[in-house]
Design an enzyme around this catalytic site. Structure first.
Site, PDB file in Angstrom:
ATOM      1  N   SER A 117      26.651  31.117  21.390  1.00 48.08           N
ATOM      2  CA  SER A 117      26.740  32.439  22.011  1.00 48.08           C
ATOM      3  C   SER A 117      26.308  33.516  21.040  1.00 48.08           C
ATOM      4  CB  SER A 117      28.181  32.765  22.390  1.00 48.08           C
ATOM      5  OG  SER A 117      28.693  31.857  23.287  1.00 48.08           O
ATOM      6  N   HIS A 138      22.285  28.553  27.015  1.00 48.32           N
ATOM      7  CA  HIS A 138      23.572  29.254  26.978  1.00 48.32           C
ATOM      8  C   HIS A 138      24.221  29.226  28.361  1.00 48.32           C
ATOM      9  CE1 HIS A 138      26.095  33.062  26.318  1.00 48.32           C
ATOM     10  NE2 HIS A 138      26.666  32.070  25.682  1.00 48.32           N
ATOM     11  N   GLU A 150      21.164  30.881  30.271  1.00 47.16           N
ATOM     12  CA  GLU A 150      20.152  31.637  29.534  1.00 47.16           C
ATOM     13  C   GLU A 150      19.393  30.621  28.675  1.00 47.16           C
ATOM     14  OE1 GLU A 150      22.136  36.046  28.964  1.00 47.16           O
ATOM     15  OE2 GLU A 150      22.793  34.493  27.579  1.00 47.16           O
ATOM     16  N   ASN A 188      25.871  38.833  27.251  1.00 47.36           N
ATOM     17  CA  ASN A 188      26.881  39.325  26.311  1.00 47.36           C
ATOM     18  C   ASN A 188      26.495  40.677  25.707  1.00 47.36           C
ATOM     19  OD1 ASN A 188      28.783  37.378  26.672  1.00 47.36           O
ATOM     20  ND2 ASN A 188      28.075  36.091  24.984  1.00 47.36           N
TER      21      ASN A 188
END
Ligand SMILES: NC(=O)c1ccc[n+]([C@@H]2O[C@H](COP(=O)([O-])OP(=O)(O)OC[C@H]3O[C@@H](n4cnc5c(N)ncnc54)[C@H](O)[C@@H]3O)[C@@H](O)[C@H]2O)c1
Length: 377
Positions: A117, A138, A150, A188
């Site tokens: 991450s 991800h 992702e 994120n």
């Protein structure tokens, strides 16, 4: 025959293994710890039981899914897999070692994916003998439920590895989105202001429940402070701190002093019994506001999200369409940032940011591309 291997049987590894086995793939789930494999398997079984109880799958199917997952404490059992997803702890040295060890066992054509991450895919690939086959995949938590993956292309990644990752994500019933190897990728990063702006308002004295109610009224499933309580204040702060550091302390990403004090005080949210809300028997985690919600609150938070999306777009992290899709699938947003621009208007968003900047400073600096978009609207 093995279709996919997953290294790390924790929250994410077990979830990815479950998704793959549910999609009919033969999976090897590897971990250093026998107990972790046992826990991972139990977690998968519990999820499958829930699916059986809800009538989503038959009891027999549960057995078939479990039968497609074999567990191992040896990486050698990943040997035949055309794709390995690494989901071990978030530690660069540990991950690098996993990749070099994997390279000694997998076939020449195998693609190696990392679920990191917060580390860069290139930093993990750098010590590999064939860094061109290292790619980011991800997934989001809970992996069996969340549709987004992702797919991260690092400095060394070959397009064939990206394609394999995308095809595999699709076989798992997920939506892959290509993103560049930048801190926080899309979700994120673009979701940071959802929390940070809410925290800034809470710091300045706005009642937490009022902020959360305003965001739920704007179509979000949960308010940002409620969600921070659910994720865990410490986990949420750690992501903010990592992104702030990796963007060289740009004021937009400055973490919240209020959140750090809460972490220091042990007010971690649901898991500690108290965060912004009280989760004890008397508190019930009640998130109702005593004051009127205000559209200004949601406009402020959405404007900051849109601004971050413009920064990400102009840095080439992903296309506008993919950023919209990623935020809806990976963060459950009711709309994508660029869809809000259509709805609210770029000039209203820009005015909101400019006005906040004049009173609160550089955290509200508007992306040049947002300014252009407002000028041309
Ligand atoms: N938890 C999330 O919400 C989330 C979401 C997306 C991505 N991620 C990323 O996924 C990865 C895993 O996160 P998690 O939450 O599942 O962690 P976790 O702590 O639940 O699981 C990590 C697992 O890795 C195992 N492990 C450690 N060293 C190992 C090694 N050398 N070889 C094999 N297994 C090893 C541990 O035994 C443990 O079972 C991290 O990179 C994290 O950043 C997490």
């Amino acid at each position: 025959m093995v279709d996919i291997a997953v290294v790390g049987a924790g929250t994410m590894g077990a979830g990815i293994a479950e998704s793959a086995a549910s999609a009919g793939l033969e999976v090897v789930m590897a971990d250093v710890a026998e107990e972790a494999l046992e826990r991972g398997r139990k977690a998968i079984e519990k999820n499958l039981d829930r699916r059986v109880n809800r009538g989503r799958i038959a009891e027999a199917e549960k057995g078939e899914i479990l039968g497609r997952i074999s567990a191992s404490t040896s990486l050698e059992d990943c040997a035949g897999a055309p794709l390995v997803v690494e989901a071990v702890i978030e530690d660069l040295e540990v991950k690098k070692k996993v990749f070099t060890d994997l390279e000694n066992v997998v076939g020449e054509d195998a693609v190696l994916a990392t679920n990191t991450s917060s580390l860069s895919v290139a930093s993990i690939a750098a010590s590999a003998r064939h860094p061109e086959r290292v790619v980011g995949m991800h997934f989001f938590n809970p992996a069996p439920v969340m549709k987004l993956v992702e797919v991260v292309s690092g400095s060394f990644t070959d397009v064939s590895a990206v394609r394999r990752a995308e095809e595999t994500a699709e076989r798992l019933g997920k939506t892959p989105i290509r993103v560049s190897d930048t801190p926080g990728f899309i979700v994120n990063r673009v979701a940071r202001p959802f929390y940070l702006e809410a925290l800034r308002m809470a710091e300045s004295g706005v009642e937490p429940a009022r902020i959360d109610t305003a965001m739920r009224d704007a179509g979000f499933r949960m308010g940002p402070l409620q969600l921070a309580d659910l994720i865990g204040m410490d986990v949420n702060l750690a992501v903010s701190e990592s992104i702030f550091e990796r963007y060289y302390y740009q004021p937009r990403f400055r973490p919240s002093v209020l959140q750090r004090s809460m972490v220091e005080a042990g007010l971690l949210g649901r898991k500690s019994g108290r965060g912004f809300y009280n989760y004890s028997a008397e508190g019930h985690g009640d998130a109702e506001s005593s004051e009127e919600p205000s559209a200004d609150i949601s406009l402020r938070i959405i404007s900051c999200i849109v601004n971050e999306a413009f920064f990400a777009l102009s840095e080439g992290v992903a296309t506008a369409e993919d950023i919209d899709k990623a935020m809806k699938l990976g963060a459950n947003y009711p709309r994508g940032p660029f869809e809000w621009v259509e709805e609210i208007g770029a000039s209203t968003i820009l005015e909101t940011l400019d006005s906040l900047r004049s009173t609160h400073g550089e955290a509200y600096l508007a992306a040049p591309s947002l300014r252009e978009s407002a000028a041309s609207a």
